[in-house]
Design a protein around this motif. Sequence first.
Motif, PDB file in Angstrom:
ATOM      1  N   GLU A 125     -11.075  -3.770 -15.432  1.00 47.57           N
ATOM      2  CA  GLU A 125     -10.856  -3.530 -16.861  1.00 47.57           C
ATOM      3  C   GLU A 125      -9.778  -2.465 -17.081  1.00 47.57           C
ATOM      4  N   GLN A 126      -9.793  -1.427 -16.240  1.00 47.54           N
ATOM      5  CA  GLN A 126      -8.789  -0.381 -16.389  1.00 47.54           C
ATOM      6  C   GLN A 126      -7.410  -0.855 -15.951  1.00 47.54           C
ATOM      7  N   LEU A 127      -7.346  -1.721 -14.955  1.00 44.91           N
ATOM      8  CA  LEU A 127      -6.060  -2.312 -14.582  1.00 44.91           C
ATOM      9  C   LEU A 127      -5.534  -3.195 -15.707  1.00 44.91           C
ATOM     10  N   ASN A 128      -6.424  -3.961 -16.300  1.00 42.11           N
ATOM     11  CA  ASN A 128      -6.047  -4.895 -17.359  1.00 42.11           C
ATOM     12  C   ASN A 128      -5.449  -4.173 -18.562  1.00 42.11           C
ATOM     13  N   THR A 129      -5.966  -2.978 -18.851  1.00 41.34           N
ATOM     14  CA  THR A 129      -5.496  -2.220 -20.010  1.00 41.34           C
ATOM     15  C   THR A 129      -4.448  -1.169 -19.649  1.00 41.34           C
ATOM     16  N   GLY A 130      -4.062  -1.117 -18.385  1.00 40.82           N
ATOM     17  CA  GLY A 130      -3.007  -0.200 -17.978  1.00 40.82           C
ATOM     18  C   GLY A 130      -3.429   1.236 -17.800  1.00 40.82           C
ATOM     19  N   ARG A 131      -4.745   1.506 -17.743  1.00 38.62           N
ATOM     20  CA  ARG A 131      -5.226   2.878 -17.581  1.00 38.62           C
ATOM     21  C   ARG A 131      -5.303   3.309 -16.121  1.00 38.62           C
ATOM     22  N   ALA A 132      -5.060   2.396 -15.194  1.00 34.38           N
ATOM     23  CA  ALA A 132      -5.046   2.706 -13.769  1.00 34.38           C
ATOM     24  C   ALA A 132      -3.955   1.879 -13.107  1.00 34.38           C
ATOM     25  N   ASP A 133      -3.560   2.305 -11.905  1.00 33.83           N
ATOM     26  CA  ASP A 133      -2.468   1.619 -11.208  1.00 33.83           C
ATOM     27  C   ASP A 133      -2.958   0.565 -10.227  1.00 33.83           C
ATOM     28  N   VAL A 161      -4.888  -9.527 -13.749  1.00 33.91           N
ATOM     29  CA  VAL A 161      -4.752  -8.782 -12.498  1.00 33.91           C
ATOM     30  C   VAL A 161      -4.270  -9.730 -11.407  1.00 33.91           C
ATOM     31  N   LYS A 162      -3.773  -9.149 -10.327  1.00 34.51           N
ATOM     32  CA  LYS A 162      -3.317  -9.958  -9.198  1.00 34.51           C
ATOM     33  C   LYS A 162      -3.453  -9.163  -7.903  1.00 34.51           C
ATOM     34  N   ILE A 163      -3.492  -9.880  -6.793  1.00 33.69           N
ATOM     35  CA  ILE A 163      -3.514  -9.250  -5.470  1.00 33.69           C
ATOM     36  C   ILE A 163      -2.080  -8.958  -5.062  1.00 33.69           C
ATOM     37  N   ALA A 164      -1.802  -7.669  -4.759  1.00 34.44           N
ATOM     38  CA  ALA A 164      -0.445  -7.258  -4.404  1.00 34.44           C
ATOM     39  C   ALA A 164      -0.227  -7.230  -2.897  1.00 34.44           C
ATOM     40  N   SER A 206      -5.249   7.684   1.869  1.00 34.94           N
ATOM     41  CA  SER A 206      -4.369   7.780   3.034  1.00 34.94           C
ATOM     42  C   SER A 206      -2.934   7.393   2.699  1.00 34.94           C
ATOM     43  N   PHE A 207      -2.761   6.645   1.609  1.00 31.04           N
ATOM     44  CA  PHE A 207      -1.418   6.267   1.165  1.00 31.04           C
ATOM     45  C   PHE A 207      -0.927   7.140   0.006  1.00 31.04           C
ATOM     46  N   GLY A 208      -1.638   8.229  -0.267  1.00 32.62           N
ATOM     47  CA  GLY A 208      -1.189   9.190  -1.260  1.00 32.62           C
ATOM     48  C   GLY A 208      -1.696   8.980  -2.667  1.00 32.62           C
ATOM     49  N   ALA A 209      -2.641   8.068  -2.856  1.00 31.82           N
ATOM     50  CA  ALA A 209      -3.163   7.805  -4.199  1.00 31.82           C
ATOM     51  C   ALA A 209      -4.263   8.798  -4.560  1.00 31.82           C
ATOM     52  N   PHE A 249       0.826  -1.205   0.000  1.00 37.31           N
ATOM     53  CA  PHE A 249       0.000   0.000   0.000  1.00 37.31           C
ATOM     54  C   PHE A 249       0.863   1.259   0.000  1.00 37.31           C
ATOM     55  N   GLU A 250       2.040   1.169   0.588  1.00 40.15           N
ATOM     56  CA  GLU A 250       2.946   2.320   0.612  1.00 40.15           C
ATOM     57  C   GLU A 250       3.380   2.725  -0.790  1.00 40.15           C
ATOM     58  N   ASP A 251       3.314   1.814  -1.751  1.00 35.02           N
ATOM     59  CA  ASP A 251       3.723   2.118  -3.126  1.00 35.02           C
ATOM     60  C   ASP A 251       2.661   2.891  -3.905  1.00 35.02           C
ATOM     61  N   LEU A 252       1.515   3.191  -3.282  1.00 33.63           N
ATOM     62  CA  LEU A 252       0.429   3.876  -3.975  1.00 33.63           C
ATOM     63  C   LEU A 252       0.622   5.385  -4.067  1.00 33.63           C
TER      64      LEU A 252
END
Length: 293
Positions: free
Chosen positions: A197-205, A226-229, A182-185, A160-163
């Motif tokens: 869908e937006q994650l799959n196409t790279g339009r969101a992080d 997609v995957k759980i990080a 809260s993590f700056g996103a 979450f810190e990477d957001l």
Amino acid sequence: MKAKKILTGALSLAMIVSLAACGGGSSATPTPGTEAPETTTPVTAAPEGDGSLQRVLDAGKLSIGAEGNWIPYVYNEDGTGELTGFEVEIASRLGVEAEFQISDSWDPVLAGLDAARYDIVICGVNPNPERQEKYAVTASYAENPYCLVVNGDNDEITSFEDLDGKLCINSPSSAAGKIAQSFGATTADGDLTAAMEQLNTGRADGTINNVAAVDEYMKSRPEVNVKIAAIYEPAEGEEYMIESAGMLRKEDQELCDKISEIIQEMIDDGTCYDLTVKYFGQTVADSTSIYKK
């Protein structure tokens, strides 16, 4: 989109009598051989409380706001239009018929409660301090851990810190959106399907959602990359972030208290535990702290 599903409550007759007794009155009977004194007050006592419980009893139904097609919480079974899910079964046990009013996104749900379009929101809502200040909040009935989801090829976001500085597809007003912020996103509104869908196409992080909902989506759509990080762990004292409770208007405290009483009975008799096993699995049920109190 708005849809309705009416479900029959499963509460016993004894509880219905108990509910009705909250608004009951009494009349005076004179002793034989005496005359009743004259009085200008009604012989039936005025109901105590704010009237919200009696309003629902008189209507014979509890009107509920929720976001739809959120597996396994509230969703249409096999595309039939018949609502099912964890929240639906919780609602169906509250003692009267449950009538759902479904929104196709989260933001209008609490707005509908504010506008008195229904009695309560039952939709995985966490009882954070801001909501406790604004609404009458029931006892919590479940715990739903959150996870961070990213594109399957993304190796840069592993926590979450990477957001910080990234874009998450989450309603800004939702609990998940608040976590992301809260993590700056930066957050942009979108339901789970849109987010994936937006994650799959790279339009969101990233996107943050309940682990169970993400698991169900990934099982049904294995082609979406997609995957759980990471899994969200609330800080000490912020355990409410993963709890679910019902939200009512502040003036409906009497109804809120009765629903809390029924929820506690459902926890005590194992109903909530059994429903958690059914929809989320044994591990989640066994790790739910509110079922251990």
